[in-house]
Design a protein around this motif. Sequence first.
Motif, PDB file in Angstrom:
ATOM      1  N   TRP A   1      -4.089  -8.341  -4.732  1.00  0.00           N
ATOM      2  CA  TRP A   1      -3.434  -9.275  -3.809  1.00  0.00           C
ATOM      3  C   TRP A   1      -1.967  -9.385  -4.204  1.00  0.00           C
ATOM      4  O   TRP A   1      -1.614  -9.229  -5.374  1.00  0.00           O
TER       5      TRP A   1
ATOM      6  N   VAL B   1      -1.431 -11.714   0.559  1.00  0.00           N
ATOM      7  CA  VAL B   1      -2.263 -10.826   1.369  1.00  0.00           C
ATOM      8  C   VAL B   1      -2.893  -9.756   0.479  1.00  0.00           C
ATOM      9  O   VAL B   1      -2.385  -9.454  -0.610  1.00  0.00           O
TER      10      VAL B   1
ATOM     11  N   ALA C   1      -3.257  -6.428  -1.048  1.00  0.00           N
ATOM     12  CA  ALA C   1      -2.298  -5.336  -1.206  1.00  0.00           C
ATOM     13  C   ALA C   1      -2.980  -4.000  -1.469  1.00  0.00           C
ATOM     14  O   ALA C   1      -2.483  -2.944  -1.056  1.00  0.00           O
TER      15      ALA C   1
ATOM     16  N   ALA D   1      -3.683  -1.416   1.511  1.00  0.00           N
ATOM     17  CA  ALA D   1      -2.511  -0.669   1.970  1.00  0.00           C
ATOM     18  C   ALA D   1      -2.117   0.410   0.968  1.00  0.00           C
ATOM     19  O   ALA D   1      -1.741   1.530   1.353  1.00  0.00           O
TER      20      ALA D   1
ATOM     21  N   GLU E   1      -9.325  -4.748   5.860  1.00  0.00           N
ATOM     22  CA  GLU E   1      -7.886  -4.720   5.601  1.00  0.00           C
ATOM     23  C   GLU E   1      -7.349  -3.282   5.631  1.00  0.00           C
ATOM     24  O   GLU E   1      -6.241  -3.035   6.098  1.00  0.00           O
TER      25      GLU E   1
ATOM     26  N   CYS F   1      -6.714  -2.575   9.016  1.00  0.00           N
ATOM     27  CA  CYS F   1      -5.803  -3.556   9.628  1.00  0.00           C
ATOM     28  C   CYS F   1      -6.501  -4.376  10.717  1.00  0.00           C
ATOM     29  O   CYS F   1      -5.949  -4.613  11.800  1.00  0.00           O
TER      30      CYS F   1
ATOM     31  N   ASP G   1      -8.414  -8.080  11.327  1.00  0.00           N
ATOM     32  CA  ASP G   1      -8.488  -9.412  10.718  1.00  0.00           C
ATOM     33  C   ASP G   1      -9.938  -9.893  10.629  1.00  0.00           C
ATOM     34  O   ASP G   1     -10.854  -9.260  11.182  1.00  0.00           O
TER      35      ASP G   1
ATOM     36  N   TYR H   1      -4.511  -6.748  13.354  1.00  0.00           N
ATOM     37  CA  TYR H   1      -3.370  -7.552  12.951  1.00  0.00           C
ATOM     38  C   TYR H   1      -2.156  -7.185  13.802  1.00  0.00           C
ATOM     39  O   TYR H   1      -1.962  -6.019  14.172  1.00  0.00           O
TER      40      TYR H   1
ATOM     41  N   ARG I   1       0.936  -5.941   5.853  1.00  0.00           N
ATOM     42  CA  ARG I   1      -0.172  -5.065   5.430  1.00  0.00           C
ATOM     43  C   ARG I   1       0.121  -3.586   5.663  1.00  0.00           C
ATOM     44  O   ARG I   1      -0.764  -2.745   5.551  1.00  0.00           O
ATOM     45  N   ASP I   2       1.355  -3.263   5.992  1.00  0.00           N
ATOM     46  CA  ASP I   2       1.778  -1.870   6.233  1.00  0.00           C
ATOM     47  C   ASP I   2       0.901  -1.189   7.280  1.00  0.00           C
ATOM     48  O   ASP I   2       0.530  -0.020   7.148  1.00  0.00           O
ATOM     49  N   CYS I   3       0.562  -1.920   8.322  1.00  0.00           N
ATOM     50  CA  CYS I   3      -0.336  -1.365   9.342  1.00  0.00           C
ATOM     51  C   CYS I   3       0.299  -0.231  10.135  1.00  0.00           C
ATOM     52  O   CYS I   3      -0.405   0.493  10.847  1.00  0.00           O
TER      53      CYS I   3
END
Length: 550
Positions: A212, A220, A222, A225, A277, A280, A282, A288, A296-298
């Motif tokens: 995280w 969030v 981590a 990602a 996650e 991506c 939720d 997201y 989240r680097d989506c």
Amino acid sequence: MSRTIRLLSLTFAMAAMLAPAAHASPSQISIMMDDDLLVYRGDDVAARSLTEMKKLGVDAVRVTVLWKTVAENARFSKGDIKRLKLTGKLKTAAQKQTKKFKATNPSTYPIRNWDRYDNLVTSAGRVGIKIYFNVTGPGPAWAMTKPPKRYRSLRATWKPRPAAFKQFVTAVGKRFDGTYRDENGSRSALPRVSFWSLWNEPNQAGWLSPQWERRGGSIVPAAPALYRKLQQYGYKGLVASGHRVDNDIILTGETAPNGTDQRSAKAPLRPGTFLRELACIDPAGNPYTGTAAVARDCGDFAKRGPIHANGYAHHPYTKNVPPTQVDPNPNTITMANIGSLGTLLDFLSAKTSGAIPANLPLFMTEFGFETNPPDPISGVAPAAQALFNEIGEYQAWQNPRISSQAQFLLKDVAPVRTHKRNSKAYWFTYQSGLFYLKGQPKLSLNAYTTPFLAFDTHTTDPATGTGVFNLWGQMKLLPNGTAASATLQWSAKDGSSPWITVGDAVPIDRMGYFTATRSAPAPVPGQWRAVLLNPADGSLIISSPGSSGL
């Protein structure tokens, strides 16, 4: 009532969850993992262990290709040279090694660093076991990001550089593409490896951190990602070296089964949360958007494309409770609720328009139970280990989506003797082997080679007035494809009768599995077993453990 008896009683009480399936896995393979024996005890121990595993019915061995081990002394910074106090010829050699090093070229790594893997792949080919490489960090210091001082304890796993990981994967893939010649061994081409996964347990801080992180004013997850990038870059490394999903088995995941509710750099993520996650999505099941997506680097999927894999690897341990016992948190995924993993992956695939591959087969790639003795902290009784392993094998076979079941460790690992005896730190290593440390077989050895379960249907055969049982088993130690039949036998539980053959022998499928329904020959408590008989004289060749009926 002892803890072991409570565990066994719970297993029996939950036997209804194990009703025989109409459609089971037709080609489930047996994977074993034991890096201690195969990687770190020398070539002779590895070769003997492979031979033993083959005799037991192992189809593939999972082997950790540890980035920092292969890259050891491959590159020296000025700081390294100073820290190691290298002078004279040693300093010159370090500078020369650094100058020639090209991370994608396996010949520029210190050649001896490859030997354990070269020799293992060659030995496995001789005995007919498939090698499955899990290429993973932690990486060398130069491939990792330096963490803030407060996270110094996570230095080894902190934010590996995805581009550097791609280079390392490329080097491993080139070396084991089937054409690369061993520089200091036989000088002949090394066997091709066609079974891969990228990273290990990315939802655990001991392998990837931070789990995280505060981003954009919020804490969030981590690690998803970070892993997304490692998987995307790592797959590009496999492709660059001639390995891809249309000609190799390439797994994603390798997730651990458990996590916590804490939110910190060290706090492990539960696999359900980790996967959402990663995709991506939720908690409500929606993609997201906005700042949450940015945190989240989506955008990774748009930049580098989907996750490329043709299987999902998972470690469905239930630790020291039965494999039928479901964890109260639905985001924990163990053998007890393994069906939820496929459901979740399919949901995420649909939600991401295929960024998570659709219909991924599931590979169980670590599984097992520690025993007491020797481990009084995490172990279960040897009889419980044997039964739990059999049930886990059945649960995997029962699910048509599962392509493998695993056994973690052939042999127990020595405790950490520098710590206080019988402390948790002393038993930090694993005691889940089929053999004790000194080589004595556990009860689980027979349960591994010939798992067998009898399920009491709680119905009565109207013709005989005796109980009806559904029987399931496997003759794992038979070579795959062997034409053979299992003979089913019953005896009174009190020992008042010999073993009695009940009905005709049943055919064994190409992977050694068989099923049948039989009525007990007498209305008294009894036990069942499956045997292989010599067709020439009817003598006993192999016998499974007995089962009184779940």
